[in-house]
Design a protein around this motif. Sequence first.
Motif, mmCIF file in Angstrom:
data_model
loop_
_atom_site.group_PDB
_atom_site.id
_atom_site.type_symbol
_atom_site.label_atom_id
_atom_site.label_comp_id
_atom_site.label_asym_id
_atom_site.label_seq_id
_atom_site.Cartn_x
_atom_site.Cartn_y
_atom_site.Cartn_z
ATOM 1 N N PHE A 1 0.726 -1.185 -0.133
ATOM 2 C CA PHE A 1 0.018 -0.066 0.054
ATOM 3 C C PHE A 1 0.826 1.203 0.086
ATOM 4 N N ALA A 2 0.162 2.381 -0.530
ATOM 5 C CA ALA A 2 0.840 3.757 -0.221
ATOM 6 C C ALA A 2 0.097 4.577 0.593
ATOM 7 N N ILE A 3 1.041 5.516 1.123
ATOM 8 C CA ILE A 3 0.304 6.452 2.010
ATOM 9 C C ILE A 3 0.198 7.744 1.224
ATOM 10 N N VAL A 4 -1.374 7.969 0.901
ATOM 11 C CA VAL A 4 -1.601 8.932 0.016
ATOM 12 C C VAL A 4 -2.780 9.991 1.011
ATOM 13 N N ASN A 5 -2.197 11.428 1.168
ATOM 14 C CA ASN A 5 -2.888 12.145 2.218
ATOM 15 C C ASN A 5 -2.914 11.624 3.513
ATOM 16 N N GLY A 6 -2.062 10.688 3.699
ATOM 17 C CA GLY A 6 -2.159 10.169 5.345
ATOM 18 C C GLY A 6 -2.945 8.880 5.467
ATOM 19 N N ARG B 1 -3.862 5.102 3.843
ATOM 20 C CA ARG B 1 -3.413 3.975 3.135
ATOM 21 C C ARG B 1 -4.346 3.591 2.037
ATOM 22 N N VAL B 2 -3.652 3.638 1.023
ATOM 23 C CA VAL B 2 -4.435 3.252 -0.325
ATOM 24 C C VAL B 2 -3.359 1.997 -0.965
ATOM 25 N N ARG C 1 -13.560 -7.241 7.378
ATOM 26 C CA ARG C 1 -12.222 -6.279 7.117
ATOM 27 C C ARG C 1 -12.004 -5.839 5.864
ATOM 28 N N ILE C 2 -12.252 -6.552 4.890
ATOM 29 C CA ILE C 2 -11.931 -6.023 3.573
ATOM 30 C C ILE C 2 -13.226 -5.263 3.181
ATOM 31 N N ALA C 3 -14.287 -5.363 3.911
ATOM 32 C CA ALA C 3 -15.186 -4.482 3.498
ATOM 33 C C ALA C 3 -14.902 -3.212 3.843
ATOM 34 N N MET C 4 -14.311 -2.964 5.196
ATOM 35 C CA MET C 4 -13.735 -1.937 5.778
ATOM 36 C C MET C 4 -12.637 -1.292 4.907
ATOM 37 N N LEU C 5 -11.890 -2.030 4.442
ATOM 38 C CA LEU C 5 -10.863 -1.680 3.649
ATOM 39 C C LEU C 5 -11.114 -0.821 2.368
ATOM 40 N N GLY D 1 -14.795 5.101 -2.029
ATOM 41 C CA GLY D 1 -14.175 5.162 -0.750
ATOM 42 C C GLY D 1 -13.120 4.083 -0.659
ATOM 43 N N VAL D 2 -12.555 3.479 -1.552
ATOM 44 C CA VAL D 2 -11.556 2.630 -1.567
ATOM 45 C C VAL D 2 -10.438 2.731 -0.822
ATOM 46 N N GLY D 3 -10.102 1.889 -0.012
ATOM 47 C CA GLY D 3 -8.673 1.935 0.685
ATOM 48 C C GLY D 3 -8.405 3.104 1.710
ATOM 49 N N THR D 4 -9.531 3.694 2.285
ATOM 50 C CA THR D 4 -9.399 4.685 3.040
ATOM 51 C C THR D 4 -9.273 4.517 4.550
ATOM 52 N N ALA D 5 -9.456 3.028 4.867
ATOM 53 C CA ALA D 5 -9.507 2.615 6.246
ATOM 54 C C ALA D 5 -7.955 2.293 6.539
ATOM 55 N N ALA D 6 -7.575 2.457 7.792
ATOM 56 C CA ALA D 6 -6.272 2.019 8.252
ATOM 57 C C ALA D 6 -6.180 0.459 8.241
#
Length: 371
Positions: A273-278, A280-281, A328-332, A366-371
């Motif tokens: 993952f990358a950190i984009v605007n704080g 995780r994406v 968990r993957i739903a949250m992610l 909102g993909v990939g916005t959760a930690a």
Amino acid sequence: MDYAATLEQALARIANAADLDALEQLRVELLGKQGSISGLMKTLGGMSPEDRQTVGPQIQGLREGATSALTARKAAMESAALEARLATESIDLTLPAPSAPRGTVHPVSQVLDELAEIFADMGFAVATGPEIEDDWHNFTALNIPESHPARAMHDTFYFPDKDAEGRSMLLRTHTSPVQIRTMLDVVKANPGGAPIRIIAPGRVYRSDSDATHTPMFHQVEGLVIDKGIHLGHLKWTLETFLKAFFERDDIVLRLRPSYFPFTEPSVEVDVGFAIVNGKRVLGGSGDAPGHGWMELLGSGMVNHHVIRAGGLDPDEWQGFAFGIGVDRIAMLKYGMDDLRAFFDGDARWLAHYGFSAHDAPTLSAGVGTAA
Ligand code: 2NL
């Protein structure tokens, strides 16, 4: 006293009442607790039995006459009012209908649908099974011995009684028993056995509760049994699935050696993952500068003891399996940050995070916005 005249008077007043309010006032005045007719009823108590015998029926007749006149007049007034409304009221059928309250699809249901669809494209069927299991299907068949910590009381919800075969009953702690049942069913229907390609999604239970654990959660496990199956098939399948699920072509996997009783070898799968605007994406190698690896799921080659418990010969059939937390993957994917809110049943949360039954979910949700 002239009771007949009193009744005549009362009837005349009832007939002349202007409206429902006036009628009600009249009812209270005549028949209420302090009403005049009620007062006459009370005078009966002080009379001699002879007087009561002649006067009683007259007062009673007065009361009944007034009561039925009131009732009839009230009904007449009400139906006249209704007639008047019907005569003047109209409905404009050209106006848009008021919108009915509409529910939303829960993110877990949405993700379960997505999983079924993605794996269907790869030839996987969806298998289901009981949530109340016995310890053979949940543990023993999966090469989890009596002494294994997963069997400890603090993890598993046990029922007080045993089943007809003397097996302990429990709430399944993973969906693996569904795969065991499927293997046994396939072998029963066809003694030649496999191949098998299934996912087993559903509710699972563990006696665990904090900010990131709920006693009930959702898991999806996958199982492939065929001839000549190896880790390469596992890696391709997971990579294809994760790219489709997260809608990104640049998903990179890292396989780490691990341990599960039911797989050998076992691999833990991380995604870069990358950190984009704080935030995780997912996407890209976790080794790149400013990137990292996130543990996502567990998997491995099915242990030969498990293949045998499924009624198959491990020298002939091999397979791989994996397990992922659906919540968990739903949250992610959709950016929720508190697992507990998933199962609170708060309609406001659902209005915000839920899906329209007709929506096709997109990355912009909102993909990939959760930690
Ligand atoms: C995890 C790990 C895993 C499996 C589940 C499985 C099922 C059968 C045979 C062999 Cl029938 N394996 N399931 C295998 C490896 C890992 O789950 O961390 N899940 C959240």
